[in-house]
Scaffold this motif. Structure first.
Motif, PDB file in Angstrom:
ATOM      1  N   ALA A 171      -3.543   1.581  -1.293  1.00  0.00           N
ATOM      2  CA  ALA A 171      -4.286   0.469  -0.699  1.00  0.00           C
ATOM      3  C   ALA A 171      -3.759  -0.831  -1.277  1.00  0.00           C
ATOM      4  O   ALA A 171      -3.281  -0.866  -2.418  1.00  0.00           O
ATOM      5  CB  ALA A 171      -5.778   0.595  -0.990  1.00  0.00           C
TER       6      ALA A 171
ATOM      7  N   ALA B 168      -2.685  -4.085  -5.416  1.00  0.00           N
ATOM      8  CA  ALA B 168      -2.493  -2.755  -4.843  1.00  0.00           C
ATOM      9  C   ALA B 168      -3.076  -1.709  -5.773  1.00  0.00           C
ATOM     10  O   ALA B 168      -3.288  -1.952  -6.964  1.00  0.00           O
ATOM     11  CB  ALA B 168      -1.004  -2.493  -4.610  1.00  0.00           C
TER      12      ALA B 168
ATOM     13  N   ALA C  57       0.834  -1.206   0.000  1.00  0.00           N
ATOM     14  CA  ALA C  57       0.000   0.000   0.000  1.00  0.00           C
ATOM     15  C   ALA C  57       0.867   1.252   0.000  1.00  0.00           C
ATOM     16  O   ALA C  57       0.584   2.218  -0.725  1.00  0.00           O
ATOM     17  CB  ALA C  57      -0.945  -0.001   1.200  1.00  0.00           C
TER      18      ALA C  57
END
Length: 134
Positions: free
Chosen positions: A27, A38, A9
């Motif tokens: 994220a 990701a 992330a």
């Protein structure tokens, strides 16, 4: 176990396209079969038509054939703990269960707080509530 998600992330956050808000977010999610996806936020000059980091990660999941989210980590450059926005909460719920772990990360230290999807969005829309969705 979430350290690898935090690292992914954070790496994604560094690739964010956030020239307008100056608020990069990253994220990373892990599926129930162990795959990791990701994403970063991608802003558009036509605010608010950009993508959140969670949305981008979910798009990668879908493009790879889908799956269920087992856990997800979120990190932002300018917040100690960054929680998914309302739209992303519903998107995550589409691919998660109420027990799915959502890790809110501090940019420097990693996971600082973990909540369940059910805590984050207790009354999510569910496919079953739409009737026959086939």
């Amino acid at each position: 176990m979430a350290d690898d998600l935090f690292a992914k992330a954070r790496s994604a956050m560094r690739r964010a396209h956030a020239p307008y808000s100056k608020f990069p977010v990253g994220a990373a999610l892990r599926t129930t079969d162990g795959r990791i996806y990701a994403g970063c936020n991608v802003e558009s000059v036509s605010f608010p038509e950009g993508w959140c980091a969670e949305t981008t990660a979910i798009a990668h999941l879908v493009m790879d054939g889908g799956g269920r989210i087992a856990e997800l980590a979120v990190v932002a450059e300018k917040l100690a703990l960054c929680s998914p926005c309302g739209g992303c909460r519903q998107r995550i719920a589409e691919f998660a269960s109420p027990e799915t772990r959502i890790h809110l990360c501090d940019l420097q230290d990693g996971v600082r707080r973990t909540v369940t999807m059910g805590e984050l969005l207790p009354l999510a829309f569910e496919t079953a509530s739409l009737g026959d969705a086939s």
